[in-house]
Design a protein around this motif. Structure first.
Motif, PDB file in Angstrom:
ATOM      1  N   GLY A 277       1.079  -1.226  -0.072  1.00 16.38           N
ATOM      2  CA  GLY A 277      -0.081   0.099  -0.182  1.00 16.38           C
ATOM      3  C   GLY A 277       0.962   1.178  -0.144  1.00 16.38           C
ATOM      4  N   ILE A 278       0.044   2.432  -0.419  1.00 16.18           N
ATOM      5  CA  ILE A 278       0.681   3.574  -0.393  1.00 16.18           C
ATOM      6  C   ILE A 278       1.453   4.204   0.858  1.00 16.18           C
ATOM      7  N   ILE A 279       0.534   3.791   2.162  1.00 15.59           N
ATOM      8  CA  ILE A 279       1.028   4.240   3.322  1.00 15.59           C
ATOM      9  C   ILE A 279       2.366   3.727   3.849  1.00 15.59           C
ATOM     10  N   TYR A 280       2.391   2.246   3.619  1.00 10.74           N
ATOM     11  CA  TYR A 280       3.741   1.614   3.902  1.00 10.74           C
ATOM     12  C   TYR A 280       4.781   2.258   3.342  1.00 10.74           C
ATOM     13  N   MET A 281       4.759   2.373   1.882  1.00 10.30           N
ATOM     14  CA  MET A 281       5.871   2.728   1.149  1.00 10.30           C
ATOM     15  C   MET A 281       6.312   3.945   1.453  1.00 10.30           C
ATOM     16  N   LEU A 282       5.142   4.895   1.887  1.00  9.41           N
ATOM     17  CA  LEU A 282       5.912   6.498   2.094  1.00  9.41           C
ATOM     18  C   LEU A 282       6.295   6.477   3.539  1.00  9.41           C
ATOM     19  N   LEU A 283       5.629   5.529   4.503  1.00  6.05           N
ATOM     20  CA  LEU A 283       6.547   5.755   5.661  1.00  6.05           C
ATOM     21  C   LEU A 283       8.025   4.981   5.365  1.00  6.05           C
ATOM     22  N   GLU A 284       7.979   4.392   4.613  1.00 10.14           N
ATOM     23  CA  GLU A 284       9.540   3.822   4.349  1.00 10.14           C
ATOM     24  C   GLU A 284      10.420   4.633   3.802  1.00 10.14           C
ATOM     25  N   THR A 285       9.791   5.556   2.789  1.00  6.21           N
ATOM     26  CA  THR A 285      10.402   6.606   2.264  1.00  6.21           C
ATOM     27  C   THR A 285      10.819   7.546   3.265  1.00  6.21           C
ATOM     28  N   VAL A 286      10.125   8.058   4.230  1.00 13.77           N
ATOM     29  CA  VAL A 286      10.318   9.054   5.244  1.00 13.77           C
ATOM     30  C   VAL A 286      11.394   8.440   6.196  1.00 13.77           C
ATOM     31  N   ALA A 287      11.274   6.885   6.515  1.00 20.01           N
ATOM     32  CA  ALA A 287      12.235   6.380   7.483  1.00 20.01           C
ATOM     33  C   ALA A 287      13.639   6.560   6.624  1.00 20.01           C
ATOM     34  N   ILE A 288      13.626   6.204   5.418  1.00 23.10           N
ATOM     35  CA  ILE A 288      14.995   6.356   5.039  1.00 23.10           C
ATOM     36  C   ILE A 288      15.472   7.668   4.971  1.00 23.10           C
ATOM     37  N   ALA A 289      14.811   8.721   4.798  1.00 23.70           N
ATOM     38  CA  ALA A 289      15.137  10.045   4.689  1.00 23.70           C
ATOM     39  C   ALA A 289      15.526  10.518   5.929  1.00 23.70           C
ATOM     40  N   VAL A 290      14.606  10.037   7.154  1.00 23.85           N
ATOM     41  CA  VAL A 290      15.048  10.495   8.477  1.00 23.85           C
ATOM     42  C   VAL A 290      16.446   9.889   8.763  1.00 23.85           C
ATOM     43  N   LEU A 291      16.730   8.528   8.646  1.00 19.31           N
ATOM     44  CA  LEU A 291      18.080   8.100   8.922  1.00 19.31           C
ATOM     45  C   LEU A 291      19.157   8.355   8.158  1.00 19.31           C
TER      46      LEU A 291
ATOM     47  N   GLY B  22      19.434   2.726   0.588  1.00 21.55           N
ATOM     48  CA  GLY B  22      19.035   4.030   0.374  1.00 21.55           C
ATOM     49  C   GLY B  22      19.511   4.962   1.756  1.00 21.55           C
ATOM     50  N   VAL B  23      19.684   4.297   3.048  1.00 18.93           N
ATOM     51  CA  VAL B  23      20.007   4.858   4.110  1.00 18.93           C
ATOM     52  C   VAL B  23      21.593   5.121   3.976  1.00 18.93           C
ATOM     53  N   LEU B  24      22.393   4.234   3.431  1.00 18.05           N
ATOM     54  CA  LEU B  24      23.564   4.648   3.210  1.00 18.05           C
ATOM     55  C   LEU B  24      24.065   5.683   2.260  1.00 18.05           C
ATOM     56  N   THR B  25      23.489   5.604   0.953  1.00 23.14           N
ATOM     57  CA  THR B  25      23.482   6.381   0.140  1.00 23.14           C
ATOM     58  C   THR B  25      23.142   7.967   0.611  1.00 23.14           C
ATOM     59  N   GLN B  26      22.055   8.323   1.396  1.00 27.64           N
ATOM     60  CA  GLN B  26      21.700   9.471   1.872  1.00 27.64           C
ATOM     61  C   GLN B  26      22.443  10.216   2.876  1.00 27.64           C
ATOM     62  N   SER B  27      23.239   8.861   3.513  1.00 25.88           N
ATOM     63  CA  SER B  27      24.100   9.367   4.720  1.00 25.88           C
ATOM     64  C   SER B  27      25.265  10.079   3.925  1.00 25.88           C
ATOM     65  N   ILE B  28      25.806   9.381   3.057  1.00 25.45           N
ATOM     66  CA  ILE B  28      27.021   9.712   2.237  1.00 25.45           C
ATOM     67  C   ILE B  28      26.853  11.137   1.606  1.00 25.45           C
ATOM     68  N   THR B  29      25.730  11.228   0.899  1.00 30.91           N
ATOM     69  CA  THR B  29      25.463  12.442   0.006  1.00 30.91           C
ATOM     70  C   THR B  29      24.983  13.552   0.999  1.00 30.91           C
ATOM     71  N   SER B  30      24.541  13.399   1.938  1.00 32.87           N
ATOM     72  CA  SER B  30      24.009  14.320   2.970  1.00 32.87           C
ATOM     73  C   SER B  30      25.214  15.059   3.570  1.00 32.87           C
ATOM     74  N   VAL B  31      26.527  14.165   3.813  1.00 27.77           N
ATOM     75  CA  VAL B  31      27.498  14.745   4.528  1.00 27.77           C
ATOM     76  C   VAL B  31      28.149  15.997   3.926  1.00 27.77           C
ATOM     77  N   GLY B  32      28.371  15.936   2.331  1.00 30.21           N
ATOM     78  CA  GLY B  32      28.827  17.135   1.915  1.00 30.21           C
ATOM     79  C   GLY B  32      28.230  18.304   1.967  1.00 30.21           C
ATOM     80  N   MET B  33      26.731  18.544   1.792  1.00 28.91           N
ATOM     81  CA  MET B  33      26.169  19.557   1.938  1.00 28.91           C
ATOM     82  C   MET B  33      25.892  20.123   3.268  1.00 28.91           C
ATOM     83  N   ILE B  34      25.671  19.231   4.125  1.00 31.75           N
ATOM     84  CA  ILE B  34      25.662  19.617   5.722  1.00 31.75           C
ATOM     85  C   ILE B  34      26.801  20.171   6.281  1.00 31.75           C
ATOM     86  N   SER B  35      28.008  19.482   5.708  1.00 35.67           N
ATOM     87  CA  SER B  35      29.169  20.104   6.137  1.00 35.67           C
ATOM     88  C   SER B  35      29.654  21.305   5.758  1.00 35.67           C
TER      89      SER B  35
END
Length: 272
Positions: free
Chosen positions: A75-89, A148-161
């Motif tokens: 369902g959409i709700i589960y997929m959206l929650l998974e997307t949010v969880a990836i972005a949060v972590l 997805g979590v590992l990818t966003q962690s690495i890509t976030s470091v550059g901009m946040i730093s």
């Protein structure tokens, strides 16, 4: 000698004549635009392009209610929650990793050669696109949300730093000098002199990066890094427009909620 009616007119007449510089800039911009346009080769719309455009517009108005309110993993709700969880972590891990990198890349904290090395590493992480990082990590971890979590962690470091470094280099060092004169330890200087100046800026940067990561998490799903992206692309390719509408409707609602929440938090941080 020419006489002027008022000093403003005199200053205007004596202003530096820079027409040649403006002309040169306009010439360079015109050349760049012409050169860029020459690389664009428009061959018209695809044979079924109008059908796809109409289908997407129609789908937003008529989303599939069964998929929209489905509480299972499909369902959409589960997929959206998974997307949010990836972005949060991804945002939190990237923000935590960015803290030591930022201090080690700030010239007012460490020697210049050390700052140069860490700035080069930060620049490297910003240079490589998130999709490329996802394709690399998916070979290591396999498809799924963890990639997805590992990818966003690495890509976030550059901009946040980069944002953290700007905040650290704008620190008011007089507070640290006062704490040093009072006999405070290094931990006390960090606790009472540095962190209060950086807290609001750091939180605001994390919220801004979280907004970006929500959209990136959808894109990363296309290559198998979890989230709603893969199911959305499959629905578009199979022209199941009501399902496409359900995915798009859910994403629109999610982004509106996140935007409302982040705006309120930013206002509170700005007011102190």
């Amino acid at each position: 000698m020419q006489m002027y009616a008022n000093p403003i007119e005199e200053m205007y007449e004596r202003r530096p004549k820079r027409w040649w510089m403006y002309t040169l800039v306009m010439l360079i911009v015109t050349v760049l635009l012409s050169w860029s346009a020459s690389a664009v080769n428009f061959k018209g719309l695809a044979a079924k392009g109008s059908e796809v455009a109409y289908g997407i517009l129609y789908s937003i108005v008529r989303p599939d209610p069964k998929l929209l309110f489905n509480l299972t993993k499909d369902g959409i709700i589960y997929m959206l929650l998974e997307t949010v969880a990836i972005a949060v972590l991804g945002t939190l891990l990237g923000g935590l990793l960015a803290v030591p990198f930022s201090f080690l890349a700030s010239e007012n904290i460490v020697p210049k050669w050390v700052a140069f090395l860490f700035r080069a590493l930060i620049l490297l992480s910003r240079t490589i696109p998130s999709l490329v990082w996802a394709l690399v990590w998916i070979r290591v971890t396999g498809p799924g949300a963890f990639c997805g979590v590992l990818t966003q962690s690495i890509t976030s470091v550059g901009m946040i730093s980069k944002m953290y470094i700007n905040a650290i280099e704008d620190l008011d060092t007089r507070i640290l000098e006062s704490l040093d004169a009072a006999g405070c330890t290094t931990f006390q200087k960090i606790r009472y002199g540095i962190l209060p100046q950086l807290y609001a800026n750091f939180i605001s940067t994390l919220i801004y990066r979280f907004d970006i990561n929500i959209k990136d998490a959808t894109t990363l799903g296309i290559v198998g890094a979890g989230g709603i992206g893969a199911a959305l692309v499959q629905s578009i390719n199979s022209r199941r427009w009501t399902m496409v509408g359900a995915f798009l409707f859910g994403m629109i609602v999610l982004m509106l909620v996140i935007e409302l929440f982040s705006t309120k938090v930013r206002k509170k941080l700005a007011r102190g």
